[in-house]
Design an enzyme around this catalytic site. Structure first.
Site, PDB file in Angstrom:
ATOM      1  N   PRO A  12       0.786  -1.228   0.000  1.00  0.00           N
ATOM      2  CA  PRO A  12       0.000   0.000   0.000  1.00  0.00           C
ATOM      3  C   PRO A  12       0.823   1.287   0.000  1.00  0.00           C
ATOM      4  O   PRO A  12       1.841   1.378   0.685  1.00  0.00           O
ATOM      5  CB  PRO A  12      -0.837  -0.106   1.288  1.00  0.00           C
ATOM      6  CG  PRO A  12      -0.215  -1.178   2.091  1.00  0.00           C
ATOM      7  CD  PRO A  12       0.472  -2.097   1.143  1.00  0.00           C
ATOM      8  N   ASN A  13       0.334   2.226  -0.775  1.00  0.00           N
ATOM      9  CA  ASN A  13       0.871   3.591  -0.896  1.00  0.00           C
ATOM     10  C   ASN A  13       2.174   3.673  -1.689  1.00  0.00           C
ATOM     11  O   ASN A  13       2.670   4.768  -1.944  1.00  0.00           O
ATOM     12  CB  ASN A  13       1.051   4.246   0.488  1.00  0.00           C
ATOM     13  CG  ASN A  13      -0.255   4.335   1.248  1.00  0.00           C
ATOM     14  OD1 ASN A  13      -1.240   4.828   0.704  1.00  0.00           O
ATOM     15  ND2 ASN A  13      -0.299   3.826   2.463  1.00  0.00           N
ATOM     16  N   ARG A  24       5.211  10.883  -2.795  1.00  0.00           N
ATOM     17  CA  ARG A  24       4.940  10.553  -1.386  1.00  0.00           C
ATOM     18  C   ARG A  24       6.186  10.802  -0.526  1.00  0.00           C
ATOM     19  O   ARG A  24       7.207  10.102  -0.690  1.00  0.00           O
ATOM     20  CB  ARG A  24       4.540   9.074  -1.272  1.00  0.00           C
ATOM     21  CG  ARG A  24       4.314   8.617   0.145  1.00  0.00           C
ATOM     22  CD  ARG A  24       4.200   7.101   0.241  1.00  0.00           C
ATOM     23  NE  ARG A  24       4.044   6.690   1.616  1.00  0.00           N
ATOM     24  CZ  ARG A  24       4.221   5.456   2.053  1.00  0.00           C
ATOM     25  NH1 ARG A  24       4.551   4.496   1.223  1.00  0.00           N
ATOM     26  NH2 ARG A  24       4.074   5.179   3.327  1.00  0.00           N
ATOM     27  N   TYR A  44      11.294   8.732   1.083  1.00  0.00           N
ATOM     28  CA  TYR A  44      11.261   7.628   0.116  1.00  0.00           C
ATOM     29  C   TYR A  44      11.969   7.929  -1.202  1.00  0.00           C
ATOM     30  O   TYR A  44      12.052   7.051  -2.059  1.00  0.00           O
ATOM     31  CB  TYR A  44       9.803   7.218  -0.149  1.00  0.00           C
ATOM     32  CG  TYR A  44       9.110   6.716   1.102  1.00  0.00           C
ATOM     33  CD1 TYR A  44       9.548   5.556   1.741  1.00  0.00           C
ATOM     34  CD2 TYR A  44       8.033   7.405   1.657  1.00  0.00           C
ATOM     35  CE1 TYR A  44       8.934   5.100   2.894  1.00  0.00           C
ATOM     36  CE2 TYR A  44       7.404   6.950   2.810  1.00  0.00           C
ATOM     37  CZ  TYR A  44       7.860   5.792   3.428  1.00  0.00           C
ATOM     38  OH  TYR A  44       7.256   5.328   4.574  1.00  0.00           O
ATOM     39  N   ASN A  67       7.908  -5.591  -0.818  1.00  0.00           N
ATOM     40  CA  ASN A  67       7.851  -4.471   0.131  1.00  0.00           C
ATOM     41  C   ASN A  67       6.417  -4.447   0.674  1.00  0.00           C
ATOM     42  O   ASN A  67       5.504  -3.979   0.001  1.00  0.00           O
ATOM     43  CB  ASN A  67       8.203  -3.137  -0.531  1.00  0.00           C
ATOM     44  CG  ASN A  67       8.267  -2.012   0.502  1.00  0.00           C
ATOM     45  OD1 ASN A  67       7.738  -2.118   1.600  1.00  0.00           O
ATOM     46  ND2 ASN A  67       8.923  -0.916   0.133  1.00  0.00           N
ATOM     47  N   ALA A  79       3.112  -0.635   4.963  1.00  0.00           N
ATOM     48  CA  ALA A  79       2.571  -0.588   6.334  1.00  0.00           C
ATOM     49  C   ALA A  79       2.060  -1.947   6.805  1.00  0.00           C
ATOM     50  O   ALA A  79       2.024  -2.209   8.014  1.00  0.00           O
ATOM     51  CB  ALA A  79       1.462   0.458   6.423  1.00  0.00           C
ATOM     52  N   HIS A 124       3.825  -4.112   9.492  1.00  0.00           N
ATOM     53  CA  HIS A 124       3.782  -3.884  10.931  1.00  0.00           C
ATOM     54  C   HIS A 124       2.580  -4.521  11.622  1.00  0.00           C
ATOM     55  O   HIS A 124       2.556  -4.604  12.840  1.00  0.00           O
ATOM     56  CB  HIS A 124       3.828  -2.374  11.209  1.00  0.00           C
ATOM     57  CG  HIS A 124       4.911  -1.681  10.442  1.00  0.00           C
ATOM     58  ND1 HIS A 124       6.242  -2.054  10.543  1.00  0.00           N
ATOM     59  CD2 HIS A 124       4.878  -0.691   9.499  1.00  0.00           C
ATOM     60  CE1 HIS A 124       6.968  -1.304   9.723  1.00  0.00           C
ATOM     61  NE2 HIS A 124       6.170  -0.471   9.072  1.00  0.00           N
ATOM     62  N   ASP A 138       1.134 -14.796   7.295  1.00  0.00           N
ATOM     63  CA  ASP A 138       0.856 -16.221   7.137  1.00  0.00           C
ATOM     64  C   ASP A 138       0.992 -16.647   5.670  1.00  0.00           C
ATOM     65  O   ASP A 138       1.463 -17.750   5.383  1.00  0.00           O
ATOM     66  CB  ASP A 138      -0.545 -16.558   7.662  1.00  0.00           C
ATOM     67  CG  ASP A 138      -0.609 -16.565   9.187  1.00  0.00           C
ATOM     68  OD1 ASP A 138       0.448 -16.489   9.840  1.00  0.00           O
ATOM     69  OD2 ASP A 138      -1.734 -16.648   9.728  1.00  0.00           O
ATOM     70  N   GLU A 192      12.247  -9.539   1.962  1.00  0.00           N
ATOM     71  CA  GLU A 192      11.496  -8.347   2.395  1.00  0.00           C
ATOM     72  C   GLU A 192      12.372  -7.118   2.173  1.00  0.00           C
ATOM     73  O   GLU A 192      13.556  -7.116   2.525  1.00  0.00           O
ATOM     74  CB  GLU A 192      11.148  -8.497   3.882  1.00  0.00           C
ATOM     75  CG  GLU A 192      10.402  -7.302   4.459  1.00  0.00           C
ATOM     76  CD  GLU A 192      10.147  -7.444   5.966  1.00  0.00           C
ATOM     77  OE1 GLU A 192      10.363  -8.552   6.522  1.00  0.00           O
ATOM     78  OE2 GLU A 192       9.757  -6.428   6.585  1.00  0.00           O
ATOM     79  N   HIS A 217      12.629  -2.708   2.260  1.00  0.00           N
ATOM     80  CA  HIS A 217      12.106  -1.391   2.621  1.00  0.00           C
ATOM     81  C   HIS A 217      13.034  -0.323   2.068  1.00  0.00           C
ATOM     82  O   HIS A 217      14.268  -0.469   2.146  1.00  0.00           O
ATOM     83  CB  HIS A 217      12.004  -1.229   4.138  1.00  0.00           C
ATOM     84  CG  HIS A 217      11.087  -2.230   4.768  1.00  0.00           C
ATOM     85  ND1 HIS A 217       9.721  -2.089   4.754  1.00  0.00           N
ATOM     86  CD2 HIS A 217      11.346  -3.414   5.385  1.00  0.00           C
ATOM     87  CE1 HIS A 217       9.169  -3.142   5.356  1.00  0.00           C
ATOM     88  NE2 HIS A 217      10.138  -3.959   5.738  1.00  0.00           N
ATOM     89  N   LEU A 218      12.440   0.736   1.560  1.00  0.00           N
ATOM     90  CA  LEU A 218      13.239   1.873   1.095  1.00  0.00           C
ATOM     91  C   LEU A 218      13.915   2.563   2.268  1.00  0.00           C
ATOM     92  O   LEU A 218      15.113   2.856   2.235  1.00  0.00           O
ATOM     93  CB  LEU A 218      12.326   2.885   0.380  1.00  0.00           C
ATOM     94  CG  LEU A 218      11.742   2.437  -0.958  1.00  0.00           C
ATOM     95  CD1 LEU A 218      10.337   2.998  -1.147  1.00  0.00           C
ATOM     96  CD2 LEU A 218      12.655   2.863  -2.093  1.00  0.00           C
ATOM     97  N   SER A 219      13.112   2.856   3.297  1.00  0.00           N
ATOM     98  CA  SER A 219      13.636   3.530   4.484  1.00  0.00           C
ATOM     99  C   SER A 219      14.143   2.472   5.464  1.00  0.00           C
ATOM    100  O   SER A 219      13.957   1.269   5.237  1.00  0.00           O
ATOM    101  CB  SER A 219      12.529   4.370   5.127  1.00  0.00           C
ATOM    102  OG  SER A 219      11.507   3.527   5.634  1.00  0.00           O
ATOM    103  N   ARG A 268      12.833   4.954  12.570  1.00  0.00           N
ATOM    104  CA  ARG A 268      11.651   5.817  12.442  1.00  0.00           C
ATOM    105  C   ARG A 268      10.718   5.630  13.648  1.00  0.00           C
ATOM    106  O   ARG A 268      11.168   5.244  14.716  1.00  0.00           O
ATOM    107  CB  ARG A 268      10.982   5.524  11.100  1.00  0.00           C
ATOM    108  CG  ARG A 268      11.919   5.791   9.919  1.00  0.00           C
ATOM    109  CD  ARG A 268      11.262   5.533   8.592  1.00  0.00           C
ATOM    110  NE  ARG A 268      10.087   6.390   8.412  1.00  0.00           N
ATOM    111  CZ  ARG A 268       9.140   6.145   7.496  1.00  0.00           C
ATOM    112  NH1 ARG A 268       9.247   5.084   6.705  1.00  0.00           N
ATOM    113  NH2 ARG A 268       8.116   6.959   7.379  1.00  0.00           N
ATOM    114  N   ARG A 304       6.925   1.308  13.600  1.00  0.00           N
ATOM    115  CA  ARG A 304       7.588   0.700  12.437  1.00  0.00           C
ATOM    116  C   ARG A 304       8.732  -0.236  12.832  1.00  0.00           C
ATOM    117  O   ARG A 304       9.349  -0.867  11.977  1.00  0.00           O
ATOM    118  CB  ARG A 304       8.154   1.791  11.506  1.00  0.00           C
ATOM    119  CG  ARG A 304       7.093   2.687  10.914  1.00  0.00           C
ATOM    120  CD  ARG A 304       7.723   3.662   9.923  1.00  0.00           C
ATOM    121  NE  ARG A 304       6.894   4.836   9.763  1.00  0.00           N
ATOM    122  CZ  ARG A 304       5.849   4.922   8.926  1.00  0.00           C
ATOM    123  NH1 ARG A 304       5.539   3.912   8.145  1.00  0.00           N
ATOM    124  NH2 ARG A 304       5.136   6.030   8.858  1.00  0.00           N
TER     125      ARG A 304
END
Ligand code: DQA
Length: 148
Positions: free
Chosen positions: A10-11, A18, A23, A73, A76, A79, A86, A100, A102-104, A109, A113
């Protein structure tokens, strides 16, 4: 030809506009083009973005059924989505690698997170290097899966 599924949650379809201070200014299309170029001719990369938890879960089910390695990725959902966790567990327990990304660096943070429910069932995690997190994940995935 070996396929790799690159899934963004998402996002992440809003990358570029964004929170660019977090990001970066590349769009998701820019990142996907970078990965396609990195993969070259010998690999078939399928890139998908969805804001929908059910769709992300269905993609993990398909990865199990087709034995397709996944770069994910979870955004959100990292978390709090036990359902996506699952589904990811089904991927790795079927012997299919899942990285997995993540950009950040979520650990640097907000506190919510700091924990990813996905990480414990991922093959590995790469975070904090902006779009290079994806580049490093693809490099490692190609090494893991082997060149065909
Ligand atoms: C993210 C980090 C998450 O905490 C956040 O919700 C995202 C993006 C990252 O790539 O840094 O949407 O996964």
């Amino acid at each position: 030809m070996t396929s790799i599924l690159v899934v963004n949650g998402p996002n992440l379809g809003r990358l570029g506009s964004r929170e660019p201070e977090i990001y970066g200014s590349d769009t998701l299309a820019d990142i996907e083009a970078m990965l396609q170029e990195q993969a070259g001719e010998g690999w078939s990369l399928e890139c998908v973005q969805s804001d929908d938890e059910a769709e992300l879960i269905a993609l993990m089910h398909r990865a199990v059924d087709t034995q397709t390695p996944v770069i994910l990725n979870p955004a959100a959902f990292s978390h709090y989505s036990y359902a996506l966790r699952d589904a990811c567990a089904m991927v790795t327990s079927a012997g299919v690698p899942l990285i997995e990304v993540h950009l950040s660096n979520p650990h640097a943070r907000e506190e919510f997170r700091h924990h990813s429910v996905i990480s414990a069932v991922a093959t590995g995690v790469i975070a904090g290097f902006g779009k290079d997190s994806y580049r490093l994940a693809l490099e490692q995935m190609m090494t893991l899966v082997g060149r065909h």
